[in-house]
Design a protein around this motif. Structure first.
Motif, PDB file in Angstrom:
ATOM      1  N   UNK A 227       6.115 -20.811  -0.596  1.00 60.44           N
ATOM      2  CA  UNK A 227       4.663 -20.272  -0.341  1.00 60.44           C
ATOM      3  C   UNK A 227       4.913 -18.337  -1.807  1.00 60.44           C
ATOM      4  N   UNK A 228       4.450 -17.985  -2.556  1.00 62.37           N
ATOM      5  CA  UNK A 228       4.795 -16.933  -3.072  1.00 62.37           C
ATOM      6  C   UNK A 228       2.957 -15.877  -2.837  1.00 62.37           C
ATOM      7  N   UNK A 229       4.174 -14.805  -2.254  1.00 65.08           N
ATOM      8  CA  UNK A 229       2.944 -13.858  -1.089  1.00 65.08           C
ATOM      9  C   UNK A 229       3.314 -12.343  -2.444  1.00 65.08           C
ATOM     10  N   UNK A 230       1.873 -11.955  -3.359  1.00 67.90           N
ATOM     11  CA  UNK A 230       1.519 -10.555  -3.725  1.00 67.90           C
ATOM     12  C   UNK A 230       0.979  -9.679  -3.436  1.00 67.90           C
ATOM     13  N   UNK A 231       0.950 -10.317  -1.974  1.00 65.82           N
ATOM     14  CA  UNK A 231       0.633  -9.359  -1.101  1.00 65.82           C
ATOM     15  C   UNK A 231       1.015  -7.947  -0.615  1.00 65.82           C
ATOM     16  N   UNK A 232       0.529  -6.316  -0.922  1.00 65.60           N
ATOM     17  CA  UNK A 232       1.949  -5.760  -0.421  1.00 65.60           C
ATOM     18  C   UNK A 232       1.606  -5.148   0.842  1.00 65.60           C
ATOM     19  N   UNK A 233       2.757  -5.363   1.300  1.00 63.08           N
ATOM     20  CA  UNK A 233       2.632  -4.774   3.231  1.00 63.08           C
ATOM     21  C   UNK A 233       2.108  -5.354   3.705  1.00 63.08           C
ATOM     22  N   UNK A 234       2.375  -6.847   3.488  1.00 62.89           N
ATOM     23  CA  UNK A 234       2.213  -8.034   4.215  1.00 62.89           C
ATOM     24  C   UNK A 234       3.556  -8.493   4.812  1.00 62.89           C
ATOM     25  N   UNK A 235       4.803  -8.309   5.809  1.00 59.24           N
ATOM     26  CA  UNK A 235       6.520  -8.600   6.011  1.00 59.24           C
ATOM     27  C   UNK A 235       5.970  -9.807   6.058  1.00 59.24           C
ATOM     28  N   UNK A 236       7.765 -10.209   5.525  1.00 56.42           N
ATOM     29  CA  UNK A 236       8.301 -11.717   5.913  1.00 56.42           C
ATOM     30  C   UNK A 236       7.862 -12.155   6.931  1.00 56.42           C
ATOM     31  N   UNK A 237       7.867 -11.235   8.777  1.00 55.20           N
ATOM     32  CA  UNK A 237       7.804 -12.415   9.188  1.00 55.20           C
ATOM     33  C   UNK A 237       6.329 -12.566   9.864  1.00 55.20           C
ATOM     34  N   UNK A 238       5.562 -11.696   9.191  1.00 50.01           N
ATOM     35  CA  UNK A 238       4.208 -11.627   9.364  1.00 50.01           C
ATOM     36  C   UNK A 238       3.713 -13.299   8.482  1.00 50.01           C
TER      37      UNK A 238
END
Ligand SMILES: NC(=O)c1ccc[n+]([C@@H]2O[C@H](COP(=O)([O-])OP(=O)(O)OC[C@H]3O[C@@H](n4cnc5c(N)ncnc54)[C@H](OP(=O)(O)O)[C@@H]3O)[C@@H](O)[C@H]2O)c1
Length: 251
Positions: A85-96
């Motif tokens: 998974x590659x996330x580019x979303x600002x402010x979404x934490x790893x735990x989330x």
């Protein structure tokens, strides 16, 4: 070549899709945004499906949703344990992310800007930086960061781009008023900055070294740097970076 899916086909997903397609990867994107999707389909011939279709037909999944809808969109979907998974979303934490994408557990969080399509975009990477490097280097250099706080600080620095553009627009406007030639004023200002920066060595200490080489005793350059300090421009910048960093902190 990999099977890559993008969930949330908006402003940042489009240049990512174009870059990855140019590398020969097989792409699938979600149906929304309709206009961008139809442009990408016509241009790249990629597949389009629901978010679950994208997950089911991909080994690597890019999450390109607005943060406020991420939980609503991703929560009901089923990921596989082997997916990356590659996330580019600002402010979404790893735990989330781990909760939303379970049982997938191989993550990298990054901050692309649209110009990655043509190369030269540094990609801060928290998590599996090797995955990002395999997809985007050598055109876009990957900069590994050690924790989420450091990643969020890089998000804050990215907000300097529009801040600096705004300052440049003010400078170009001033030049246009002096010369009466708006087109040349804007070209000159933008080319001056981009030409200088592209020729500059980017290793540590160079920003100050280049500044000091220009801003020597009695120069116009020194007048500029001193006036910006005394006008508190640097204090405003530091305070704004801190405020943006706080906004990204996980509650
Ligand atoms: N833009 C940048 O330069 C940039 C840079 C770094 C990181 N990011 C991050 O990238 C993320 C996306 O930003 P963006 O600027 O690309 O936003 P955007 O243009 O609004 O893209 C988000 C996309 O998600 C789609 N979407 C909404 N609901 C959906 C659903 N239920 N299922 C599937 N897709 C859905 C939207 O489609 P509709 O248009 O049809 O609503 C839209 O195309 C953000 O988290 C941001 O922090 C952006």
């Amino acid at each position: 070549m990999s099977r890559i899916g993008l969930i949330g086909t908006g402003h940042i997903a489009a240049p990512i899709a174009r870059f990855l397609a140019s590398k020969g990867h097989e792409l699938c994107v979600t149906e929304r945004n309709a206009q961008i999707v139809s442009d990408l389909k016509a241009e790249l011939g990629l597949r389009v499906g629901t978010a679950q279709d994208v997950i089911d037909t991909s080994d690597i999944v890019f999450l390109c949703l607005r943060p406020r809808i991420a939980a609503e969109v991703l929560g009901p979907l089923t990921f596989r344990p082997d997916q990356q998974i590659v996330s580019v979303m600002a402010g979404i934490s790893t735990n989330h992310l781990k909760t939303l994408c379970a049982p997938a557990s191989d993550f990298v969080q990054t901050i692309p800007l649209g110009f990655l399509q043509s190369g030269g975009c540094p990609l801060a990477a928290y998590g599996n930086d090797r995955l990002l490097a395999a997809l985007f280097e050598p055109e876009n250099p990957v900069v590994k960061v050690e924790d989420e706080g450091a990643l969020n600080a890089h998000f804050a620095i990215c907000a300097m781009v529009p801040g600096v553009l705004d300052l440049m627009a003010t400078g170009a406007e001033w030049l246009a008023n002096e010369t009466g030639d708006r087109d040349r004023a804007e070209f000159y200002t933008a080319q001056l900055m981009s030409g200088f920066l592209s020729a500059m060595d980017k290793s540590a200490g160079q920003l100050a070294e280049e500044r000091d080489a220009l801003a020597t005793e009695g120069t116009l350059s020194l007048q500029m740097t001193q006036s910006l300090h005394s006008g508190r421009a640097h204090e405003a910048l530091g305070a704004t970076l801190t405020a943006i960093g706080k906004r990204l902190e996980t509650p």
